[in-house]
Motif scaffolding. Structure first.
Motif, PDB file in Angstrom:
ATOM      1  N   VAL A   1      11.057  -3.193 -27.783  1.00  0.00           N
ATOM      2  CA  VAL A   1      11.212  -1.803 -27.345  1.00  0.00           C
ATOM      3  C   VAL A   1       9.878  -1.233 -26.912  1.00  0.00           C
ATOM      4  N   GLN A   2       8.829  -1.454 -27.701  1.00  0.00           N
ATOM      5  CA  GLN A   2       7.516  -0.910 -27.367  1.00  0.00           C
ATOM      6  C   GLN A   2       6.950  -1.549 -26.099  1.00  0.00           C
ATOM      7  N   ALA A   3       7.204  -2.850 -25.913  1.00  0.00           N
ATOM      8  CA  ALA A   3       6.722  -3.498 -24.698  1.00  0.00           C
ATOM      9  C   ALA A   3       7.411  -2.912 -23.467  1.00  0.00           C
ATOM     10  N   GLY A   4       8.710  -2.658 -23.571  1.00  0.00           N
ATOM     11  CA  GLY A   4       9.406  -2.023 -22.458  1.00  0.00           C
ATOM     12  C   GLY A   4       8.865  -0.640 -22.162  1.00  0.00           C
ATOM     13  N   ALA A   5       8.586   0.132 -23.230  1.00  0.00           N
ATOM     14  CA  ALA A   5       8.034   1.463 -23.028  1.00  0.00           C
ATOM     15  C   ALA A   5       6.640   1.401 -22.403  1.00  0.00           C
ATOM     16  N   ALA A   6       5.836   0.435 -22.843  1.00  0.00           N
ATOM     17  CA  ALA A   6       4.483   0.309 -22.293  1.00  0.00           C
ATOM     18  C   ALA A   6       4.528  -0.032 -20.809  1.00  0.00           C
ATOM     19  N   LEU A   7       5.433  -0.915 -20.434  1.00  0.00           N
ATOM     20  CA  LEU A   7       5.542  -1.258 -19.019  1.00  0.00           C
ATOM     21  C   LEU A   7       5.993  -0.064 -18.178  1.00  0.00           C
ATOM     22  N   ALA A   8       6.919   0.730 -18.722  1.00  0.00           N
ATOM     23  CA  ALA A   8       7.423   1.880 -17.974  1.00  0.00           C
ATOM     24  C   ALA A   8       6.381   2.983 -17.843  1.00  0.00           C
ATOM     25  N   LEU A   9       5.496   3.114 -18.861  1.00  0.00           N
ATOM     26  CA  LEU A   9       4.534   4.210 -18.869  1.00  0.00           C
ATOM     27  C   LEU A   9       3.132   3.777 -18.422  1.00  0.00           C
ATOM     28  N   PHE A  10       2.965   2.521 -18.086  1.00  0.00           N
ATOM     29  CA  PHE A  10       1.623   2.006 -17.835  1.00  0.00           C
ATOM     30  C   PHE A  10       0.924   2.743 -16.681  1.00  0.00           C
ATOM     31  N   ASP A  11       1.652   3.019 -15.605  1.00  0.00           N
ATOM     32  CA  ASP A  11       1.037   3.669 -14.438  1.00  0.00           C
ATOM     33  C   ASP A  11       1.063   5.185 -14.543  1.00  0.00           C
ATOM     34  N   ARG A  12       2.136   5.771 -15.088  1.00  0.00           N
ATOM     35  CA  ARG A  12       2.281   7.232 -15.087  1.00  0.00           C
ATOM     36  C   ARG A  12       1.578   7.877 -16.271  1.00  0.00           C
ATOM     37  N   ARG A  13       1.753   7.304 -17.468  1.00  0.00           N
ATOM     38  CA  ARG A  13       1.146   7.913 -18.665  1.00  0.00           C
ATOM     39  C   ARG A  13       0.471   6.797 -19.475  1.00  0.00           C
ATOM     40  N   PRO A  14      -0.721   6.412 -19.055  1.00  0.00           N
ATOM     41  CA  PRO A  14      -1.400   5.283 -19.710  1.00  0.00           C
ATOM     42  C   PRO A  14      -1.689   5.521 -21.186  1.00  0.00           C
ATOM     43  N   GLU A  15      -1.904   6.796 -21.607  1.00  0.00           N
ATOM     44  CA  GLU A  15      -2.190   7.041 -23.014  1.00  0.00           C
ATOM     45  C   GLU A  15      -0.995   6.687 -23.899  1.00  0.00           C
ATOM     46  N   GLU A  16       0.207   7.043 -23.409  1.00  0.00           N
ATOM     47  CA  GLU A  16       1.401   6.691 -24.172  1.00  0.00           C
ATOM     48  C   GLU A  16       1.623   5.173 -24.147  1.00  0.00           C
ATOM     49  N   ALA A  17       1.301   4.560 -23.031  1.00  0.00           N
ATOM     50  CA  ALA A  17       1.408   3.101 -22.975  1.00  0.00           C
ATOM     51  C   ALA A  17       0.441   2.455 -23.963  1.00  0.00           C
ATOM     52  N   ARG A  18      -0.753   3.031 -24.057  1.00  0.00           N
ATOM     53  CA  ARG A  18      -1.727   2.521 -25.023  1.00  0.00           C
ATOM     54  C   ARG A  18      -1.203   2.651 -26.438  1.00  0.00           C
ATOM     55  N   SER A  19      -0.573   3.772 -26.744  1.00  0.00           N
ATOM     56  CA  SER A  19       0.008   3.973 -28.077  1.00  0.00           C
ATOM     57  C   SER A  19       1.077   2.925 -28.371  1.00  0.00           C
ATOM     58  N   ALA A  20       1.889   2.576 -27.358  1.00  0.00           N
ATOM     59  CA  ALA A  20       2.918   1.547 -27.549  1.00  0.00           C
ATOM     60  C   ALA A  20       2.287   0.194 -27.825  1.00  0.00           C
ATOM     61  N   LEU A  21       1.183  -0.104 -27.117  1.00  0.00           N
ATOM     62  CA  LEU A  21       0.509  -1.379 -27.349  1.00  0.00           C
ATOM     63  C   LEU A  21      -0.105  -1.432 -28.745  1.00  0.00           C
ATOM     64  N   VAL A  22      -0.643  -0.312 -29.206  1.00  0.00           N
ATOM     65  CA  VAL A  22      -1.170  -0.267 -30.575  1.00  0.00           C
ATOM     66  C   VAL A  22      -0.052  -0.533 -31.585  1.00  0.00           C
ATOM     67  N   THR A  23       1.118   0.054 -31.325  1.00  0.00           N
ATOM     68  CA  THR A  23       2.256  -0.191 -32.203  1.00  0.00           C
ATOM     69  C   THR A  23       2.646  -1.661 -32.190  1.00  0.00           C
ATOM     70  N   ILE A  24       2.635  -2.282 -31.019  1.00  0.00           N
ATOM     71  CA  ILE A  24       2.945  -3.713 -30.928  1.00  0.00           C
ATOM     72  C   ILE A  24       1.960  -4.531 -31.751  1.00  0.00           C
ATOM     73  N   LYS A  25       0.692  -4.191 -31.658  1.00  0.00           N
ATOM     74  CA  LYS A  25      -0.318  -4.926 -32.400  1.00  0.00           C
ATOM     75  C   LYS A  25      -0.110  -4.795 -33.908  1.00  0.00           C
ATOM     76  N   SER A  26       0.104  -3.563 -34.391  1.00  0.00           N
ATOM     77  CA  SER A  26       0.271  -3.365 -35.831  1.00  0.00           C
ATOM     78  C   SER A  26       1.561  -4.007 -36.333  1.00  0.00           C
ATOM     79  N   THR A  27       2.635  -3.908 -35.543  1.00  0.00           N
ATOM     80  CA  THR A  27       3.903  -4.511 -35.952  1.00  0.00           C
ATOM     81  C   THR A  27       3.792  -6.028 -36.024  1.00  0.00           C
ATOM     82  N   SER A  28       3.165  -6.632 -35.017  1.00  0.00           N
ATOM     83  CA  SER A  28       3.016  -8.089 -35.017  1.00  0.00           C
ATOM     84  C   SER A  28       2.122  -8.540 -36.175  1.00  0.00           C
ATOM     85  N   LYS A  29       1.087  -7.756 -36.495  1.00  0.00           N
ATOM     86  CA  LYS A  29       0.216  -8.107 -37.610  1.00  0.00           C
ATOM     87  C   LYS A  29       0.981  -8.073 -38.927  1.00  0.00           C
TER      88      LYS A  29
END
Length: 400
Positions: free
Chosen positions: A217-245
């Motif tokens: 879910v977070q990866a999909g959100a990051a891809l959708a927000l990567f160009d328009r709202r990079p800060e929210e995409a960054r937040s999704a990537l941080v969530t992916i990192k913490s969840t995977s850890k």
């Protein structure tokens, strides 16, 4: 190419090499010595029997020689030693330990499961003895006819023979009991290993299904927000990192059970005390989760605590995967002192089409609940919502 430098094979005596090849010589040599020496001394005290000659000593050595094959050919050895012993008796040679190799062959045959062959050999030799003693003319042998009553000696011989064969049967029975006990213990160990593998597979499924669903879910959100709202995409990537850890940590903890028994897991198994982590993870993927508790929380056994945690985790994962709802409710009902009721509900509706997954989440939850002595029901409600309800027993011994 240099010549081979492999060390030579260690030297072993011939009898050791023969034993390794399946031809045990030790017992055969002992039996030969006992038969020859014992029968020679016994002949001095038996007047009227035929003296031992070359043929007699040959028969005394032939029986032990056949014992070399007792492991590979027990039935043939019984038949041959019975024939040798019958010939020894028919010739009128002295009684004594001449029957040792024959009795050993019969006992080995009984121990290896060839009881009929062993008892047939005993019956055949004893029949020859009865024919020689009671049926054939008294002067047909080189031995002198017996003097006096022979019935006491016959009774002693019969009782002694039955005693030896009964000992062989007892040894066979003990071996069978030991083999059955060993097979039963092996079955228990295999069943325990299968249960451990099933438990580990269930743990890995719950961990990976939950974590990968959130990551997806977070990866999909990051891809959708990567160009328009990079800060929210960054937040999704941080969530992916913490969840995977977190998922990697739990996977390592589960796989740690494969290590030696002396090594303890790196951390405690998850339980309801980590329920806040589940709700935080759900919030990160846009699932608003509320937790309600009825009654006073009490201590649970590690098994029940882990089961309750995994049921909530899998239920929330299913909401993320299969429901269009963006909210869920988790209820822990402690009002019954003997049962913990866990409910997870979402208002629905279900997402049309294939939402991914193996379809074994509900099966795993039912298996977990059953392993803890509880029950679980899951299904849609009339208003379109979906509910998972588990009842897990919490005996007083576990709540202290």
């Amino acid at each position: 190419m240099s010549p081979s430098t492999e060390p030579p094979a260690p030297w072993h005596p011939p009898w050791v090499r023969a034993a390794k090849a399946g031809y045990p010589l030790g017992l055969a040599a002992v039996a030969a010595a006992v038969q020859v020496v014992g029968s020679t001394f016994a002949a001095h005290n038996q007047h009227g029997r035929a003296p031992l000659d070359a043929v007699g000593y040959l028969l005394l050595l032939l029986g032990p020689a056949l014992l070399v094959l007792r492991v590979r050919r027990p039935v043939a050895v019984v038949a041959c030693t019975s024939a040798v012993t019958a010939g020894y008796l028919a010739a009128g040679y002295p009684y004594g330990p001449a029957f040792l190799s024959w009795l050993i062959a019969c006992c080995v045959a009984i121990g290896t499961g060839h009881r009929r062959a062993a008892w047939a050999g005993v019956a055949g030799v004893y029949l020859v003895h009865l024919l020689v003693t009671f049926v054939l003319p008294a002067g047909w042998q080189r031995a002198a006819p017996p003097s006096g009553s022979i019935w006491p000696g016959e009774l002693v011989l019969s009782a002694w023979l039955l005693l030896v064969m009964a000992g062989g049967e007892l040894v066979r029975f003990r071996h069978e009991r030991i083999a059955a006990h060993r097979a039963y213990r092996q079955q228990l160990e295999e069943r325990r290993a299968n249960e451990e593998r099933l438990k580990m597979a269930r743990e890995l499924h719950d961990i990976l299904a939950h974590s990968l669903s959130l990551i997806n879910v977070q990866a999909g959100a990051a891809l959708a927000l990567f160009d328009r709202r990079p800060e929210e995409a960054r937040s999704a990537l941080v969530t992916i990192k913490s969840t995977s850890k977190e998922a990697l940590g739990e996977v390592r903890q589960v796989l740690a059970t494969l290590r030696g028994p002396g090594e303890a897991p790196r951390g405690p198994a998850p339980g309801l005390d980590r329920l806040d982590e589940l709700t935080e993870q759900a919030d990160r993927v846009g699932l608003d989760t509320e937790v309600y508790e009825h009654g006073e929380r009490r201590g649970l056994s590690a098994t029940v605590d882990l089961t309750a945690f995994r049921i909530v985790q899998e239920a929330l994962t299913n909401v993320v995967r299969h429901s269009a709802a963006r909210e869920a409710v988790v209820v822990l009902d402690w009002t019954d002192p003997a049962v913990l009721v866990v409910r997870v509900e979402d208002p629905g509706p279900a997402v049309p089409g294939d939402a991914g997954g193996s379809g074994s989440g509900l099966v795993g939850m039912r298996e977990r609940a059953a392993a803890s002595g509880g029950t679980i029901t899951a299904g849609p409600l009339p208003d379109g919502s979906f509910r998972v309800r588990a009842e897990l027993p919490t005996p007083k011994a576990e709540s202290d």
